[in-house]
Each structure stands twice: as C-alpha cells, then as structure tokens.
Design a protein around this motif. Structure first.
Motif, mmCIF file in Angstrom:
data_model
loop_
_atom_site.group_PDB
_atom_site.id
_atom_site.type_symbol
_atom_site.label_atom_id
_atom_site.label_comp_id
_atom_site.label_asym_id
_atom_site.label_seq_id
_atom_site.Cartn_x
_atom_site.Cartn_y
_atom_site.Cartn_z
ATOM 1 N N GLU A 645 0.840 -1.204 0.000
ATOM 2 C CA GLU A 645 0.000 0.000 0.000
ATOM 3 C C GLU A 645 0.872 1.250 0.000
ATOM 4 O O GLU A 645 1.921 1.294 0.648
ATOM 5 C CB GLU A 645 -0.904 0.009 1.236
ATOM 6 C CG GLU A 645 -1.812 -1.198 1.376
ATOM 7 C CD GLU A 645 -3.006 -1.138 0.433
ATOM 8 O OE1 GLU A 645 -3.220 -0.068 -0.175
ATOM 9 O OE2 GLU A 645 -3.699 -2.158 0.296
ATOM 10 N N PRO A 646 0.443 2.303 -0.708
ATOM 11 C CA PRO A 646 1.238 3.542 -0.716
ATOM 12 C C PRO A 646 1.396 4.154 0.670
ATOM 13 O O PRO A 646 2.448 4.718 0.981
ATOM 14 C CB PRO A 646 0.441 4.450 -1.652
ATOM 15 C CG PRO A 646 -0.934 3.863 -1.708
ATOM 16 C CD PRO A 646 -0.753 2.398 -1.553
ATOM 17 N N ASP A 647 0.363 4.023 1.508
ATOM 18 C CA ASP A 647 0.465 4.580 2.864
ATOM 19 C C ASP A 647 1.531 3.861 3.674
ATOM 20 O O ASP A 647 2.196 4.470 4.516
ATOM 21 C CB ASP A 647 -0.883 4.473 3.575
ATOM 22 C CG ASP A 647 -1.922 5.418 2.991
ATOM 23 O OD1 ASP A 647 -1.533 6.336 2.247
ATOM 24 O OD2 ASP A 647 -3.121 5.220 3.263
ATOM 25 N N LYS A 650 5.048 5.129 2.705
ATOM 26 C CA LYS A 650 5.360 6.438 3.280
ATOM 27 C C LYS A 650 5.945 6.318 4.679
ATOM 28 O O LYS A 650 6.689 7.191 5.135
ATOM 29 C CB LYS A 650 4.098 7.295 3.319
ATOM 30 C CG LYS A 650 3.598 7.732 1.941
ATOM 31 C CD LYS A 650 2.298 8.515 2.066
ATOM 32 C CE LYS A 650 1.748 8.878 0.687
ATOM 33 N NZ LYS A 650 0.439 9.593 0.783
ATOM 34 N N GLU A 656 11.848 2.507 0.937
ATOM 35 C CA GLU A 656 11.381 2.959 -0.370
ATOM 36 C C GLU A 656 12.526 3.542 -1.189
ATOM 37 O O GLU A 656 12.621 3.315 -2.396
ATOM 38 C CB GLU A 656 10.272 3.997 -0.210
ATOM 39 C CG GLU A 656 9.650 4.393 -1.536
ATOM 40 C CD GLU A 656 8.449 5.317 -1.391
ATOM 41 O OE1 GLU A 656 7.601 5.315 -2.288
ATOM 42 O OE2 GLU A 656 8.383 6.024 -0.370
ATOM 43 N N GLU A 678 3.691 -0.017 -12.727
ATOM 44 C CA GLU A 678 2.309 0.269 -13.079
ATOM 45 C C GLU A 678 1.451 0.086 -11.841
ATOM 46 O O GLU A 678 1.134 -1.028 -11.447
ATOM 47 C CB GLU A 678 1.845 -0.678 -14.202
ATOM 48 C CG GLU A 678 2.644 -0.542 -15.479
ATOM 49 C CD GLU A 678 2.205 -1.526 -16.535
ATOM 50 O OE1 GLU A 678 1.000 -1.902 -16.523
ATOM 51 O OE2 GLU A 678 3.027 -1.929 -17.352
ATOM 52 N N LYS A 679 1.084 1.192 -11.235
ATOM 53 C CA LYS A 679 0.346 1.120 -9.984
ATOM 54 C C LYS A 679 -1.060 0.606 -10.225
ATOM 55 O O LYS A 679 -1.690 0.912 -11.228
ATOM 56 C CB LYS A 679 0.315 2.489 -9.314
ATOM 57 C CG LYS A 679 1.698 2.998 -8.904
ATOM 58 C CD LYS A 679 1.639 4.378 -8.323
ATOM 59 C CE LYS A 679 3.044 4.874 -7.965
ATOM 60 N NZ LYS A 679 3.023 6.257 -7.444
ATOM 61 N N GLY A 682 -5.896 2.060 -6.176
ATOM 62 C CA GLY A 682 -5.466 2.758 -4.967
ATOM 63 C C GLY A 682 -3.976 3.013 -4.926
ATOM 64 O O GLY A 682 -3.394 3.116 -3.840
ATOM 65 N N GLU A 683 -3.327 3.120 -6.097
ATOM 66 C CA GLU A 683 -1.884 3.399 -6.169
ATOM 67 C C GLU A 683 -1.051 2.284 -5.534
ATOM 68 O O GLU A 683 0.063 2.516 -5.065
ATOM 69 C CB GLU A 683 -1.564 4.740 -5.486
ATOM 70 C CG GLU A 683 -2.256 5.942 -6.084
ATOM 71 C CD GLU A 683 -1.731 6.269 -7.482
ATOM 72 O OE1 GLU A 683 -0.532 6.529 -7.614
ATOM 73 O OE2 GLU A 683 -2.534 6.221 -8.440
ATOM 74 N N ARG A 684 -1.558 1.074 -5.522
ATOM 75 C CA ARG A 684 -0.846 -0.037 -4.898
ATOM 76 C C ARG A 684 0.235 -0.590 -5.822
ATOM 77 O O ARG A 684 0.141 -0.491 -7.045
ATOM 78 C CB ARG A 684 -1.834 -1.156 -4.545
ATOM 79 C CG ARG A 684 -2.868 -0.736 -3.508
ATOM 80 C CD ARG A 684 -3.909 -1.818 -3.276
ATOM 81 N NE ARG A 684 -4.885 -1.379 -2.293
ATOM 82 C CZ ARG A 684 -6.199 -1.327 -2.488
ATOM 83 N NH1 ARG A 684 -6.711 -1.713 -3.646
ATOM 84 N NH2 ARG A 684 -7.004 -0.902 -1.540
ATOM 85 N N HIS A 685 1.235 -1.210 -5.201
ATOM 86 C CA HIS A 685 2.305 -1.870 -5.938
ATOM 87 C C HIS A 685 2.178 -3.375 -5.762
ATOM 88 O O HIS A 685 1.832 -3.867 -4.687
ATOM 89 C CB HIS A 685 3.672 -1.424 -5.424
ATOM 90 C CG HIS A 685 4.023 -0.012 -5.800
ATOM 91 N ND1 HIS A 685 4.390 0.348 -7.083
ATOM 92 C CD2 HIS A 685 4.060 1.133 -5.067
ATOM 93 C CE1 HIS A 685 4.639 1.642 -7.113
ATOM 94 N NE2 HIS A 685 4.451 2.147 -5.916
ATOM 95 N N TYR A 777 -4.839 -5.868 -6.057
ATOM 96 C CA TYR A 777 -4.050 -5.003 -6.934
ATOM 97 C C TYR A 777 -4.795 -4.673 -8.230
ATOM 98 O O TYR A 777 -4.920 -3.505 -8.623
ATOM 99 C CB TYR A 777 -2.716 -5.676 -7.257
ATOM 100 C CG TYR A 777 -1.904 -4.943 -8.306
ATOM 101 C CD1 TYR A 777 -1.194 -3.786 -7.993
ATOM 102 C CD2 TYR A 777 -1.880 -5.405 -9.625
ATOM 103 C CE1 TYR A 777 -0.462 -3.114 -8.955
ATOM 104 C CE2 TYR A 777 -1.148 -4.732 -10.593
ATOM 105 C CZ TYR A 777 -0.443 -3.592 -10.262
ATOM 106 O OH TYR A 777 0.280 -2.917 -11.214
#
Length: 873
Positions: A645-647, A650, A656, A678-679, A682-685, A777
């Motif tokens: 998750e992007p959160d 962070k 990162e 390519e996210k 929800g901008e997930r990896h 994803y």
C-alpha cells in the motif's frame, strides 16, 4: 462478553488455567516412533494394537474420548465391552502401514461434535457394534486387496446393517478449572435389548519406572462414592461416580509375563481389568481396591431404541453432593457454547454450513494432544532400565539431540498421524485463530523454540524423520494469524510477530545455505510435502549425481521472502531498523524471480513459454531436462504475491529509497516481477513472480475443467494426464506419472497419500488467498474466463469465491440432501444417525469429491471452517 470469551480473557489477564485439563490423550500411542525401542526402527511392529493393552507406555497415553491434565500425569477415558468381543474396547483399532492396502487406516467410526477453546464443554460420538468386532476380517480382507481396490471398512462388513450398535456420546462440562463433569450416554440403535459394560477408566501415566526415584502415585476406593487420587506433583483429586458401579483396580505396568515370558513387577498389571472381564480371571484385579489404574464398571442392559446415561465428576475438592447441580451445570455450559458459536457464525446463512463449521472447529480442538519426546533420553534409555540397542545411535533422529518436547500441540489426526507435522500445524493455526488466537500464536512460537528448532535453523518436520524438509509456510501462517488476531482484538500483537520473526530469520538462512544447490537461488528441498507428485522420488538422491531444480521449492522460497518482507515492513512501523531487513528480503525475492527465468545465466528457466506452465528441471551430467508434468508444482508460483500500500511505503522512507535505487539501477530485475511501475487500484504496488501474461496462462490451465478444475476444487495433477501419462526414459527404465484421482496406486511414501490427482485443502486455500491478493491489486476491471472455454468472465475475486464454493460443496448437502464427501457409502450418506456427523478427510477424490486418506484429519482440512466464514468487508 459471553462466558466462554470471559474464560479466554481470564487466561490472558489473570493467568487462569482453564486449559489445564483437555482432550490431550492421543488415540494411538502404539506404533509411534517415540515408543519404538527396536534396533531397526520398526515402530509399527515394536508395539502393535495387540501388545498395547499389556504394555505400559513411556512417552504418552491413549484412550477413547479421553482427557488428561496438561502434563498427562492423570488420564481418564472410556472403555466398553459388549460381552462378545475378545477384548474390551479401550483404544481404537486400525491397520498398520503394511497391513492396509493404502497404508495405515483406523477402522472405527467416531465423530468430534463440539468443543470450546477452554474445553468448558466437549462432546464426541463413538459407534460401538453390538456384535463381535471383526478384527480378523478387517485385517484379512484388506491384506487381500491391491492398491487398485477400495479399502475394506468396518461398515462394509455389514455390522451396522440392522442398526445393532450403540451410539456412545461422551460429554464433558467444566464447573471450574479443576472440576469436570462427565456424562456418557449409550443409545441402543437396535430394536432389541442389548448388554453393555461402560467402563470409565482413570489412571496415572507411568513415570515411576523411569529410574528417577519418583514416588508411585495411588488410586484408592473411598467410602464417599469416589476414587481418591494422590500424586506427588498434582496433589489430591476425587473421581465421583453416580449409582453403584463395580470398582476394578490394577497397575499401569507392563504385563511382562504375557509379552516377554518374564516375571511381572506387580501382581496386577495394565491389562488386569480386561482379563477380569473378558477372561474371567478374578485374580487380575486388586481386591484391596488400590492401584494406579482403575475402572468404574457399569454393567447395563439397555432396551431397544433407548438411551442410558451415567455420570461422573473429577475434582480437586471434596464435594458433599457432587451430582446435585450436575444437570444444571451441563445445561449452562452447553448454552454458553451455543452463544459463543452464535457470535462467530452470525453471518453464515444456512444451518447446514453452521453445522459443518462447528464440527470442523470441534475437530480442531479435540485434536490437541500432549506430545512428549526427549531424543537424547530416547536414544540412550532411562536409568535403571535395559539399555536400548546400540544401532539406534546411528538411526532415526540421531542428529536432533537437542529436541525435548512436552507440550500440548495441535495434531493432524490423533490416530493416523498422532505426531505434530510443522507444515500441517501452520495451516491448523488459521481456523484456530478464529476461535482462540492466543493458542494459535502460541503454537507458531512453540516450534521456533530452541528445544524444537535445530541449532542450524531447521524446523522439525515430524517424528519419523525430523530432518525431512517441509514447505516454508511458517512465516505466512504467522502473518495471517497476526492479521486475524488484529481484526478480532482491535489491536496488533507486534510482540508475537517480532518474536516469531527473529526465529524465522534463522530458518530462512538455513534454507538459503542448505537447499540452494549451486548458489543460484534455485531451490531443491525434496518432496516438500507433496509426496509422490513427481516422476522421481524427490526425497532420494537421483542416480549419477543428478538433482532436481524444483519449481515448488523455488516458489515456496519466493513466497517465504515476500512473507518476511511484509512482516519486516509491519515491524518497521514501530522500529525503523527493520527497514534494512525488508530491503534484504525484497532483493532476495528479485534474485529468485530472475533465477526461475534464467538459471545461473544458462538461458534455461523453469517457465515453459509454449505450454504456459512451470516445470521442474532435472540436471543429469551436462544436460538439463524439463519434466513436463502439469501438477500443483507448476501452480505454486501463484503463491508468491504481495501487495504494498502507498500509505505503508510512506512510513518506511529508507526502504522505499533503497527499493527505488535497486529498481532504477537494475531495471531488468523489475521487469521480471509483475508490473512494479504500473500502480494498481489505490496506487498499490504488486510484487509477484508472475507478470500479467504468465498469471493468465497459469489460470487458464488451472480453471480448465478438463485439466485442474474439478467440481470440488483444484486437482493436484491435471486430468490431462489421465489419457496422456507423462513418461520419462531413465537409462532404459520408463517412469510414469498418470492422473489418479483418489488413493495412491503405488507404494511411494508408504502409499497412504496421493498427489497425482486428488484435491488437497491446503493448496486450494493458498490459491484462494493468492487470488484475493491479486484482486487487491488489479481490481474489478481485470477479468478472466472461468471456467476456461465457458465464455463466462469473472473478476479474480469472484474466481476465489468460486473455488471456495466448490470446496465447500464437498461437505454441504446438495439439492438431494447428499454430501459428496460421503459418496463411498449409502448408509453413511442417508441414515439419520450418520448423515449429519462429519468426517474431515485428508484429501478428496478429484472427480467425485469423496473423502480419501485419513478420516479425522480436521488438521488442514479444518481450513473449511475459515472458508465457510464470510469475509469481512
């Protein structure tokens, strides 16, 4: 908070020992490795079923529907006699690995019906025939049969045809931690009156003969309608009995005269109660009513179609009227159990599904067992006892001298597999976490302790060979249990996660150093729990110095890397130091992914682009052969998937930063694993061994009903091999793998399990879990055809739900009221006194869904309890 949850909470907050007493007896101590003192490791024959009634055990005790304290010093269980059997029924009968046409097999019918985490209420059922038990018939007929024949079961003898049997219901209810009420109800299912001796037995595990100068405990008759117990470690207890049974006493000591033609240490030995009843030897029991083993003999005549109950109470306090409040307490505990499960099952829609899940939970809880095994003492023998044969010092488990186990452990099956298996236990902990997360966490930590884990970092496999290699799923289980517990408790238990993570670092290092043959991040490992799935015995040395690069071994390590990465990131939330370890596991995962595509820079990988599948690679001299068997081995790469998750990223800036540097400077690595740049939703990896193309190719085969997809889940081997067996010419010898949907047709790994076609719950469960992560994803816009060639397209989440539905069909009633699991017998399928009592088999027929293998392996098949639990939004 309901009463059962209060009891569980009191264990955590106040140290209350509600679990001091529980169903900790095994169902088979005979034929186990730990009781084997033979020179050649012939455990099955050292103590047989026939010997068991006369031989005092060294390491543990067995019984029917029994309980013990958590050190198994005091034991209580049920014995029965129908006045026709040659011996009393005090242990379940079954065939050894050599006797059964598909390996060891219990030949009895018993069911775990209910249990709570603190064992405040427990219930099980045993079906005891009124005719003489057909011991010889079962043995003789099964020995005549081949691997191609079905097993000959007790019900096949016709002994239940006229309902001439007793349903024996065994129930326990705890008034307090050390005050246990016992009710045994015998229901005569026949139409005619029948005789039955109900024999609740209580005894001490024999510790006084181990040469340690331990005082001998004592059972004695009291004038207060009780048997008094005195033990130097546990103190005083009282077994109160209702009505006026005959009391019978003897010693829990070996009958040397019967077994070895030598003198007995006591006049009254272990089989004294048996001989008194079945052979009318009055001198076999102690007339002074003292000993270390005793029975209350209820000699009953039970009318046809009628029940009869007896009551007992085991307590550490004197009770003036022990049965005055008996029924009230039983009713309360049963109601409390109902309330506990009502909360858990509130979102399950049908009563049938609730019944299946509750019995699955019951099986998980009844399958707890006291497991005692000290390798050093076992090899060297006890003081004052004959020295074990010297050959043992070079035999089984000789490299595990540190191992000293004496704990309550979740067993796969307390008759067929009455020993812990590390990868089985990891799956057990998932459903257990729903009802008792503290126990589940404790089990995962337990096996990483110094007296379990080898100093080199290997986790013990199972007692037949602790050095055997199982799939590394411990980290996955720890993470899943951590997440389940977090949802239930509303707060994370990071101390648990950190504790188990530190030990798994050592285990990970062992894997890297031991199972990577050339140091190229391609792993071997042996059979890895999948027994006979390959063309070779993957657990033995291949001739001419050959070796296998295993798609599953390598994929398991990729999964292990991602599990450790995810745990590292979670721990980094409270301690940023763990970012460095997260980086290590991220890089390790990428190197494994590269190696699966290009092994050691040789231009040869495990992926076959033409077939769209992963295969094992056989190295022979200077050649590499792709073993093109479409099996679960090639699906296991799906397990190595994680979504970040992007959160979360962070919160871990150093990780990162290092991650981005690595991917910027080694773009060829990033291209190997999914679509990192390519996210997703929800901008997930996404971290996965599979880019979209390979995932689609694997799922196309997996969801093809002419290959892997059955009406009842995913097969372990493609049905393609039914008409197209895989053959390999090895120096003029043709080796073959063909689709075999049920029991094994070979003796490989004992012949009592089969990975060449059946449905196994643990693999299906991991597939479902992986599909949910992929959907997390890709989201709802990504759809695949399911089933293949059906024209019907589903989201990946819907595919996961479809697999769950198909697995659930095995146990749930269909539109005709039938359960596929019971397809092997019409009476079990339709009789009102059979059809709603569940058996949780080891694996299932790849086409019909019928149960195969061990019949009480709630173990990993207990995952059905989690599958039936609706996912929280």
């Amino acid at each position: 908070m309901d009463k059962e949850k209060e009891r569980l909470q009191s264990v955590i907050n106040d140290g209350a020992i509600w679990n001091k007493w529980g169903p900790y007896l095994t169902e088979r101590q005979w034929g186990t490795v730990r009781e084997d003192y033979s020179p050649n490791g012939d455990a099955w024959n050292y103590i047989s079923h026939d010997v068991a009634r006369s031989k005092a055990y060294r390491w543990g005790e067995e019984g029917i529907g029994g309980i013990s304290d958590n050190t198994q010093l005091i034991c209580l269980s049920l014995a029965l006699w129908n006045k026709k059997d040659p011996i009393i029924k005090e242990r379940f009968f079954g065939l050894t690995n050599e006797q059964g046409n598909h390996g060891e097999d219990v030949k009895e019918y018993y069911y775990y019906l209910d249990n709570t985490p603190t064992h405040s209420y427990m219930k099980m059922l045993y079906k005891y025939p009124q005719s003489a038990f057909p011991y010889s018939q079962l043995l003789d007929e099964n020995q005549k049969r081949t691997k191609a024949d079905p097993e000959y079961e007790l019900i096949d003898t016709g002994i239940f045809n006229e309902d001439k049997y007793f349903d024996i219901f065994i129930e326990y209810a705890k008034f307090s931690v050390e005050d246990i009420l016992i009710k045994i109800t015998a229901h005569n299912r026949g139409k005619e009156k029948a005789s039955l001796n109900i024999l609740p037995q209580i005894w001490f595990r024999n510790t006084w003969e181990s040469g340690k100068d331990i005082p001998k405990p004592l059972l004695s008759k009291s004038s207060e309608h009780s048997i008094n117990l005195k033990h130097v470690k546990l103190g005083k207890y009282f077994l109160y009995y209702d009505e006026n049974p005959q009391l019978l006493f003897c010693e829990n000591e070996t009958n040397n005269k019967r077994l070895y033609k030598s003198e007995n240490a006591s006049l009254f030995v272990k089989d004294g109660i048996n001989d008194y009843l079945t052979r009318n030897i009055k001198s076999a029991v102690n007339p002074s009513n003292t000993g270390t083993k005793a029975a209350c003999n209820y000699d009953l005549e039970i009318e046809g179609s009628s029940p009869k109950s007896i009551r007992l109470r085991l307590s550490n306090v004197l009770i003036k009227n022990p049965f005055a409040d008996f029924d009230k307490i039983f009713t309360e505990r049963k109601n409390e159990a109902d309330i506990f499960y009502q909360e858990i099952q509130k979102e399950i829609k049908t009563d049938d599904a609730k019944n299946v899940q509750r019995q699955a939970f019951a099986g998980m809880l009844w399958s707890k067992q006291y497991y005692h095994y000290n390798i050093e003492k076992w090899l060297n023998g006890d003081e004052g006892q004959p020295k074990p044969p010297p050959q043992r010092l070079e035999g089984r488990n000789k490299d595990w001298l540190h191992l000293n186990n004496k704990d309550i452990i979740s067993m796969p099956d307390k008759w067929e597999f009455p020993w812990y298996a590390t990868w089985d236990l990891a799956f057990h902990c998932i459903p257990l976490a729903i009802i008792d997360p503290e126990f589940a966490k404790g089990q995962l930590v337990l096996l990483t302790n110094e007296w379990y884990m080898h100093p080199n970092g290997q986790l013990p496999s199972y007692e037949w060979d602790f050095s055997e290699v199982n799939p590394p799923v411990h980290a996955w289980a720890a993470w899943r249990v951590y997440k389940i517990d977090h949802k239930l408790q509303g707060k994370p238990d990071t101390s648990f996660l950190e504790r188990v993570f530190h030990k798994l670092l050592i285990n990970f290092t062992w894997w890297v150093n031991k199972k990577d043959h050339d140091g190229h991040n391609i792993f071997q490992g042996g059979f890895l729990g999948l027994d006979n799935i390959g063309v070779f015995d993957r657990n033995t040395q291949i001739p001419e110095g050959g070796y296998l690069d295993q798609s599953d071994g390598t994929s398991w390590m990729a999964m292990f890397s991602l599990n450790m990465l995810r745990i590292s990131l979670e721990l980094s939330k409270t301690n940023l130091v763990y970012q460095e370890l997260a980086t290590k596991f991220f890089e390790h995962f990428l190197y494994i992914a590269r190696s699966m595509t290009d092994m050691g820079g040789k231009g040869f990988g495990l992926w076959d682009e033409e077939d769209g599948f992963y295969y094992d690679a056989l190295h022979l001299k200077d050649k590499i052969y792709s073993l093109k068997i479409r099996s679960a081995v090639g699906l296991i790469p799906l397990f190595a998937v994680e979504v970040l998750e992007p959160d979360l990223l962070k919160l871990v800036p150093d990780f990162e930063r290092r991650l981005n540097w690595f991917l910027d400077n080694k773009p060829e690595m990033a291209m190997l694993v999914s679509r990192w740049f390519e996210k997703g939703v929800g901008e997930r990896h996404l971290l996965s061994l599979l880019r979209g193309h390979r995932m689609k190719a694997l799922l196309k085969r997996m969801l093809d009903e002419s290959e892997f997809l059955s009406d009842f889940g995913v097969r372990a081997l493609s049905k393609y091999h039914e008409q197209h067996p895989y053959e390999f010419n090895f120096n003029g010898t043709y080796l073959e793998v063909k689709y075999t949907p049920a029991e094994s047709d070979s003796n490989l790994f004992g012949g009592n399990s089969n990975w060449r076609g059946p449905i196994w719950f643990q693999v299906n469960f991991l597939l479902i879990e992986s599909l949910y992560r992929f959907h997390h994803y890709y989201g709802d816009d990504f759809k695949i055809e399911c089933p293949t060639n059906s024209g019907k397209f589903l989201t990946i989440k819907e595919v996961a739900e479809e697999l769950s539905r198909r697995l659930s069909k095995i146990f749930l009633k269909d539109e005709k009221g039938l359960r596929p699991v019971f397809a092997y017998n019409q009476k079990i399928q339709t009789d009102p006194n059979f059809k709603d009592y569940l058996l949780f088999h080891e694996y299932f027929h790849g086409d019909s869904g019928r149960g195969c293998g061990a019949s009480h392996q709630t173990g990993w098949t207990g995952l059905i309890a989690k599958i039936l639990q609706p996912k929280r939004k």
